[in-house]
Every structure is written in C-alpha cells, then in structure tokens.
Design an enzyme around this catalytic site. Sequence first.
Site, PDB file in Angstrom:
ATOM      1  N   HIS A 164     -12.005  70.517  85.605  1.00 53.58           N
ATOM      2  CA  HIS A 164     -12.314  69.818  84.366  1.00 53.58           C
ATOM      3  C   HIS A 164     -11.955  68.335  84.469  1.00 53.58           C
ATOM      4  O   HIS A 164     -11.245  67.914  85.377  1.00 53.58           O
ATOM      5  CB  HIS A 164     -11.575  70.442  83.178  1.00 53.58           C
ATOM      6  N   ASP A 220     -10.071  65.669  81.929  1.00 62.20           N
ATOM      7  CA  ASP A 220      -9.200  65.878  80.773  1.00 62.20           C
ATOM      8  C   ASP A 220      -9.853  65.470  79.451  1.00 62.20           C
ATOM      9  O   ASP A 220     -10.383  64.360  79.308  1.00 62.20           O
ATOM     10  CB  ASP A 220      -7.887  65.111  80.938  1.00 62.20           C
ATOM     11  N   HIS A 235     -10.379  67.680  88.134  1.00 59.90           N
ATOM     12  CA  HIS A 235      -9.202  68.250  88.780  1.00 59.90           C
ATOM     13  C   HIS A 235      -9.041  69.713  88.388  1.00 59.90           C
ATOM     14  O   HIS A 235      -9.611  70.165  87.388  1.00 59.90           O
ATOM     15  CB  HIS A 235      -7.942  67.449  88.440  1.00 59.90           C
ATOM     16  N   ARG A 267       2.911  65.377  81.173  1.00 61.41           N
ATOM     17  CA  ARG A 267       1.664  64.617  81.278  1.00 61.41           C
ATOM     18  C   ARG A 267       1.502  63.618  80.148  1.00 61.41           C
ATOM     19  O   ARG A 267       1.728  63.952  78.984  1.00 61.41           O
ATOM     20  CB  ARG A 267       0.472  65.587  81.241  1.00 61.41           C
TER      21      ARG A 267
HETATM   22  C1  SIN Z   1      -4.028  69.328  83.825  1.00 58.07           C
HETATM   23  O1  SIN Z   1      -5.136  69.838  83.744  1.00 58.07           O
HETATM   24  O2  SIN Z   1      -3.800  68.236  83.317  1.00 58.07           O
HETATM   25  C2  SIN Z   1      -2.924  70.026  84.581  1.00 58.07           C
HETATM   26  C3  SIN Z   1      -3.221  70.107  86.018  1.00 58.07           C
HETATM   27  C4  SIN Z   1      -2.123  70.787  86.767  1.00 58.07           C
HETATM   28  O3  SIN Z   1      -1.305  71.513  86.168  1.00 58.07           O
HETATM   29  O4  SIN Z   1      -2.068  70.630  87.999  1.00 58.07           O
END
Ligand code: SIN
Length: 272
Positions: free
Chosen positions: A107, A109, A246, A261
């Site tokens: 996805h 973000d 990612h 995050r």
């Molecule tokens: C996310 O999608 O922001 C998290 C990615 C992760 O946990 O590696």
Amino acid sequence: MAEAAEILHDLALDVRPLSGALGAEVRGVDVAALDDDGFAAVHALLMQYSAIALHGQEHLTDDDLREFGLRWGKLDVHGYSPTVQGYDDVLRIRSDPQRPGTAEGWHSDVSWKVIPPKISMLHARQVPSVGGDTLFASQYRAYEDLSDAMQTFLAPLDAEHDGRVFDINLIRQPATHPVVITHPETGRKALYVNGGFTRRIKGLPPGESTAILNFLYSHCTRERYQARVRYEPGTLAMWDNRCVQHAAVPDFGTEVRELHRVAVLCDQRPAR
Ligand code: SIN
C-alpha cells in the site's frame, strides 16, 4: 545553502544503495541534531533513493520524531490506528503475542484521504531477533516500464481509494486521485494505485476496472522494483509515498516488533 552533492560530500555520510530500483541505508546522521545543510542532505537522499533507512537513531524520543517530521510539513492525524499515549499523530505499530499482525499487504500510506501523506517515517523501538523487515517498491520504475500504449491509456484515468479496512463507514468517503501522478519535487511520473486502498477506476465498467487494477497491482510490486529494509534498534526508515509502496513482512512469529510512525502530509493533492 550549499548544493546537495557538495553537502553530501562534506558530511561524509555512509550511503549504501539497497537495490538497483530504490532504497539506501545511511549511517553517520543524527536526525535530532541536523542543521539546515544536514537536513538538505537527507532531503536529497530521499529524493534520490525514495526510501532510506537511517540507522543509529536509538536516542530519538517521540517528541524528536515529531520535530523531525514537522521539518518536512504538517503531520497526519490518522484517526483510526492506535497511537502512542499522549500523541494523536504518532502511531504505535506493535506486534506481540497478544496482538500479532502487521501491515502485510502492499500500500501507499493513507491514500484514502484527499490530502494523503507525502512522507512516512518508522522509528524502530523494538525489533525481532530476525525478520520483520519492510519491503518497498518503486512506483517510478513500475510506471516507466509500462508500454507507451498502457501509459497513454492510464494517463487520463482517476481512481477511488477508501479506508474501509479501518472503518467500514469510510466506504462512503472515498478520495479520488489520478492513476498516474507527477511527483511535485522530482517531476517524475509514478503509478498511484495500491491493493490496500484503491477500489475502482472511475469511468470504467467494474470488470474492466478490476482487470486493470489487478494487472497494475501485480506489475507494480514485482521483485525488480523492490528493496528491503532490515531494522536495527533505532533505525529510522522513511519513504516517499508519492513514488513508493510498502509492505511489512510478518515472518517473526510471536516476537515483539514495535515501530512508531509519523506521516507528513502532501502540500497539495496528488496531481497528474
Ligand atoms: C506501515 O504500513 O506504515 C507499517 C509498515 C511496517 O510495519 O513495516
């Protein structure tokens, strides 16, 4: 301010590319103590590599993480994911035996918001003994490899994205973005549809929309466009959602993995 190449040379950072497509590991930087030239260097690295892992940031507090995020722009308040206590804009991404699970699917973000995040940052607070990496895929490369005919077909199309995976009511509040966007800083074109949040291409019958999206999802995450970040305690991974997708790799069993995050909002709507 000095030129980015000059600053990078002067700072003598250790920069190691992670793959031929995108990504670099960087050592020798302290993001809590960056002067303007240092910040320009990190910015230049992010624009060049699209995703960077800044190792050695163990000392960063949540306040430091927010402060660093604010140097890039306004912070996203996600609104639906667990946060660190006392902060509405620092997400706590934690997997443990009681609550296993990670963002496994590919996805970009929060693409379900009209103004989505341009940049996301994950600060590794606790990492499993092995695994728990994050994969990144270059949406520049994925776009550039498409045939001229496919690029021409996609150029005028828009797609709807929604956040139903967080709250079913978000089905009723989709955001519309171009299928192909132009990065406002680099000027490069990138695919901007993802399997996590994109629901349909507007103006196409459902069968055609699904077929095209399924093709794009499998195309844009091919191994040839990927790099993989391996966390160390204190690694700060950051990436540009305007040109990168990612996915987390949930291969660490019941070990604890905790990342904090922050996400920095785009300055304007994604545009073609
Ligand atoms: C996310 O999608 O922001 C998290 C990615 C992760 O946990 O590696």
